[in-house]
Design a protein around this motif. Structure first.
Motif, PDB file in Angstrom:
ATOM      1  N   SER A 141      -6.158  -2.762 -16.374  1.00 42.68           N
ATOM      2  CA  SER A 141      -7.246  -3.488 -15.743  1.00 42.68           C
ATOM      3  C   SER A 141      -8.153  -2.542 -14.951  1.00 42.68           C
ATOM      4  CB  SER A 141      -6.685  -4.572 -14.816  1.00 42.68           C
ATOM      5  OG  SER A 141      -7.716  -5.269 -14.151  1.00 42.68           O
ATOM      6  N   ALA A 142      -7.543  -1.571 -14.272  1.00 39.76           N
ATOM      7  CA  ALA A 142      -8.331  -0.599 -13.520  1.00 39.76           C
ATOM      8  C   ALA A 142      -9.113   0.328 -14.456  1.00 39.76           C
ATOM      9  CB  ALA A 142      -7.414   0.212 -12.608  1.00 39.76           C
ATOM     10  N   LEU A 143      -8.491   0.741 -15.556  1.00 36.82           N
ATOM     11  CA  LEU A 143      -9.177   1.612 -16.517  1.00 36.82           C
ATOM     12  C   LEU A 143     -10.378   0.928 -17.147  1.00 36.82           C
ATOM     13  CD1 LEU A 143      -6.001   3.091 -18.220  1.00 36.82           C
ATOM     14  CD2 LEU A 143      -7.779   4.468 -17.118  1.00 36.82           C
ATOM     15  N   ALA A 144     -10.243  -0.351 -17.435  1.00 36.74           N
ATOM     16  CA  ALA A 144     -11.316  -1.091 -18.094  1.00 36.74           C
ATOM     17  C   ALA A 144     -12.330  -1.662 -17.119  1.00 36.74           C
ATOM     18  CB  ALA A 144     -10.721  -2.224 -18.939  1.00 36.74           C
ATOM     19  N   GLY A 145     -12.036  -1.605 -15.820  1.00 34.46           N
ATOM     20  CA  GLY A 145     -12.869  -2.268 -14.829  1.00 34.46           C
ATOM     21  C   GLY A 145     -14.098  -1.479 -14.439  1.00 34.46           C
ATOM     22  N   ASN A 146     -14.923  -2.109 -13.605  1.00 39.30           N
ATOM     23  CA  ASN A 146     -16.181  -1.488 -13.186  1.00 39.30           C
ATOM     24  C   ASN A 146     -15.980  -0.321 -12.238  1.00 39.30           C
ATOM     25  OD1 ASN A 146     -17.705  -3.316 -14.698  1.00 39.30           O
ATOM     26  ND2 ASN A 146     -17.766  -4.817 -13.019  1.00 39.30           N
ATOM     27  N   ASP A 147     -14.784  -0.239 -11.612  1.00 41.49           N
ATOM     28  CA  ASP A 147     -14.509   0.832 -10.654  1.00 41.49           C
ATOM     29  C   ASP A 147     -13.706   1.962 -11.294  1.00 41.49           C
ATOM     30  OD1 ASP A 147     -14.881   1.894  -8.129  1.00 41.49           O
ATOM     31  OD2 ASP A 147     -13.048   1.024  -7.314  1.00 41.49           O
ATOM     32  N   HIS A 148     -13.849   2.130 -12.605  1.00 44.71           N
ATOM     33  CA  HIS A 148     -13.047   3.147 -13.293  1.00 44.71           C
ATOM     34  C   HIS A 148     -13.362   4.560 -12.811  1.00 44.71           C
ATOM     35  CE1 HIS A 148     -16.706   2.619 -15.760  1.00 44.71           C
ATOM     36  NE2 HIS A 148     -16.603   3.912 -15.976  1.00 44.71           N
ATOM     37  N   HIS A 149     -14.588   4.826 -12.380  1.00 48.14           N
ATOM     38  CA  HIS A 149     -14.911   6.169 -11.893  1.00 48.14           C
ATOM     39  C   HIS A 149     -14.050   6.524 -10.681  1.00 48.14           C
ATOM     40  CE1 HIS A 149     -17.096   9.345  -9.731  1.00 48.14           C
ATOM     41  NE2 HIS A 149     -17.508   9.725 -10.932  1.00 48.14           N
ATOM     42  N   ALA A 150     -13.882   5.587  -9.771  1.00 45.97           N
ATOM     43  CA  ALA A 150     -13.043   5.848  -8.591  1.00 45.97           C
ATOM     44  C   ALA A 150     -11.599   6.088  -9.007  1.00 45.97           C
ATOM     45  CB  ALA A 150     -13.138   4.683  -7.615  1.00 45.97           C
ATOM     46  N   LEU A 151     -11.123   5.339  -9.987  1.00 44.35           N
ATOM     47  CA  LEU A 151      -9.762   5.564 -10.477  1.00 44.35           C
ATOM     48  C   LEU A 151      -9.606   6.982 -10.992  1.00 44.35           C
ATOM     49  CD1 LEU A 151      -6.916   4.711 -11.422  1.00 44.35           C
ATOM     50  CD2 LEU A 151      -7.986   3.899 -13.542  1.00 44.35           C
ATOM     51  N   PHE A 152     -10.531   7.437 -11.814  1.00 43.72           N
ATOM     52  CA  PHE A 152     -10.420   8.783 -12.373  1.00 43.72           C
ATOM     53  C   PHE A 152     -10.484   9.843 -11.280  1.00 43.72           C
ATOM     54  CE2 PHE A 152     -12.489   6.709 -16.255  1.00 43.72           C
ATOM     55  CZ  PHE A 152     -11.258   6.477 -16.859  1.00 43.72           C
ATOM     56  N   THR A 153     -11.250   9.593 -10.243  1.00 40.93           N
ATOM     57  CA  THR A 153     -11.352  10.541  -9.131  1.00 40.93           C
ATOM     58  C   THR A 153     -10.019  10.692  -8.403  1.00 40.93           C
ATOM     59  OG1 THR A 153     -13.686  10.003  -8.833  1.00 40.93           O
ATOM     60  CG2 THR A 153     -12.553  11.047  -6.975  1.00 40.93           C
ATOM     61  N   HIS A 154      -9.259   9.604  -8.301  1.00 40.14           N
ATOM     62  CA  HIS A 154      -8.000   9.612  -7.550  1.00 40.14           C
ATOM     63  C   HIS A 154      -6.763   9.726  -8.433  1.00 40.14           C
ATOM     64  CE1 HIS A 154     -10.776   7.715  -4.619  1.00 40.14           C
ATOM     65  NE2 HIS A 154     -10.003   8.288  -3.724  1.00 40.14           N
ATOM     66  N   MET A 155      -6.942   9.869  -9.724  1.00 45.42           N
ATOM     67  CA  MET A 155      -5.824   9.755 -10.670  1.00 45.42           C
ATOM     68  C   MET A 155      -4.959  11.009 -10.736  1.00 45.42           C
ATOM     69  SD  MET A 155      -6.273   9.072 -14.745  1.00 45.42           S
ATOM     70  CE  MET A 155      -7.146  10.645 -14.951  1.00 45.42           C
ATOM     71  N   TYR A 156      -5.555  12.183 -10.550  1.00 46.39           N
ATOM     72  CA  TYR A 156      -4.836  13.430 -10.795  1.00 46.39           C
ATOM     73  C   TYR A 156      -3.843  13.729  -9.673  1.00 46.39           C
ATOM     74  CZ  TYR A 156      -7.943  14.406 -14.668  1.00 46.39           C
ATOM     75  OH  TYR A 156      -8.615  14.334 -15.865  1.00 46.39           O
ATOM     76  N   GLY A 157      -2.736  14.363 -10.054  1.00 43.39           N
ATOM     77  CA  GLY A 157      -1.702  14.733  -9.106  1.00 43.39           C
ATOM     78  C   GLY A 157      -0.344  14.208  -9.532  1.00 43.39           C
ATOM     79  N   SER A 158       0.710  14.809  -8.986  1.00 36.56           N
ATOM     80  CA  SER A 158       2.081  14.461  -9.360  1.00 36.56           C
ATOM     81  C   SER A 158       2.834  13.713  -8.282  1.00 36.56           C
ATOM     82  CB  SER A 158       2.843  15.746  -9.734  1.00 36.56           C
ATOM     83  OG  SER A 158       2.240  16.379 -10.848  1.00 36.56           O
ATOM     84  N   GLU A 159       2.149  13.304  -7.250  1.00 40.08           N
ATOM     85  CA  GLU A 159       2.758  12.516  -6.179  1.00 40.08           C
ATOM     86  C   GLU A 159       2.066  11.156  -6.097  1.00 40.08           C
ATOM     87  OE1 GLU A 159       5.375  13.269  -4.418  1.00 40.08           O
ATOM     88  OE2 GLU A 159       5.604  15.297  -5.221  1.00 40.08           O
TER      89      GLU A 159
END
Length: 280
Positions: A141-159
């Motif tokens: 839902s987050a990937l397909a949503g209108n706020d996907h750019h924010a998700l990608f900005t915060h997605m990276y990392g192992s914690e």
């Protein structure tokens, strides 16, 4: 009608088309499942994306870590890495249409009638299949949503490296996406080791393949998991799992299994484009 599932392609379109010819795949009759990582490191990622999208409802895929990295780069939320081969996609006239289609693909695909559930990396050992389905829908839902750019900005990392139902916000989504797309090893408590990519016989002390963690929640009877992602594991079977990333990109094979009826394996030797230690 036949149903085939093919492991990680990673931009190797010539090998994909050769394997489909060997299978006598008929796009008007047969169905194709893909374990994710359609793109990157190989030379023809754009061709692969266009072909799979052209199959419409005949194709079912799950997102892999390289597919999601492509989406983040398209959104301007992550730079391309040294060994990425994604520029041709980002520069293509149909890039936006392809990316809008790609970000609406699932993290988990199921067909109870066939008896299979497909995920890119695996099923987190302390999630039931029902729990995994709920978490997949959350992230999708987050990937397909209108706020996907924010998700990608915060997605990276192992914690965070360990699941808790109390996780919220970006940490919760990051763990879910990592579990579905990057997981190989866990410790006995379910802590993810995301940066080690070697084979099980070289694993660090205290860590196990996710499917061997003690106390792992059982897969429902009659269901087999299908995964890719782990080229150094290679083709692997146990009663509730078949892993089919056989390292096409690294000079191994591209592997298909037939899902309708008795499981059949067909593999095609590949020339390889890169070195395994560059895998992501």
């Amino acid at each position: 009608m036949a149903v085939y599932c093919i492991g990680d392609i990673q931009g190797c379109n010539d090998e994909l088309q050769a394997l489909l010819r060997r299978l006598a795949f008929n796009a008007e009759r047969d169905h194709l499942w893909l374990t994710g990582d359609l793109v990157n490191r190989g030379p023809q990622s754009l061709h692969v994306l266009r072909f799979v999208r052209s199959l419409g409802e005949r194709a079912r895929m799950v997102l892999g870590n390289h597919d999601i990295h492509l989406l983040a780069a398209w959104a301007g939320a992550a730079p391309l890495r040294k060994n990425d081969t994604l520029s041709e996609i980002l520069d293509a006239p149909d890039a936006d249409a392809l990316m809008d289609w790609l970000r609406r693909q699932p993290l988990m695909h199921e067909d109870p009638a066939l008896g299979y559930s497909m995920l890119h990396a695996g099923l987190y050992p302390f999630w039931s299949l029902d729990e995994a389905r709920d978490h997949a829908r959350e992230a999708e839902s987050a990937l397909a949503g209108n706020d996907h750019h924010a998700l990608f900005t915060h997605m990276y990392g192992s914690e965070p490296s360990h699941w808790s139902a109390d996780l919220q916000g970006w940490e919760r989504l990051r763990f879910i996406i990592n579990a579905f797309t990057r997981m190989r090893y866990c410790d006995a408590g379910g802590r993810l080791l995301l940066d080690y990519k070697g084979s099980p016989d070289t694993r660090p002390h205290g860590y196990l393949p996710w499917f061997q963690v003690p106390g792992r929640k059982p897969v429902p009877p009659g269901i087999t998991l299908i995964t890719g992602h782990w080229s150094t594991l290679g083709f692997y079977e146990q009663p509730d799992l078949v892993a089919i990333d056989t390292g096409c990109l690294w000079g191994g094979e591209l592997t298909a299994i037939r899902l309708d009826g008795p499981r059949q394996r067909t593999s095609l030797a590949c020339a390889g484009e890169a070195r395994p230690e560059l895998d992501g």
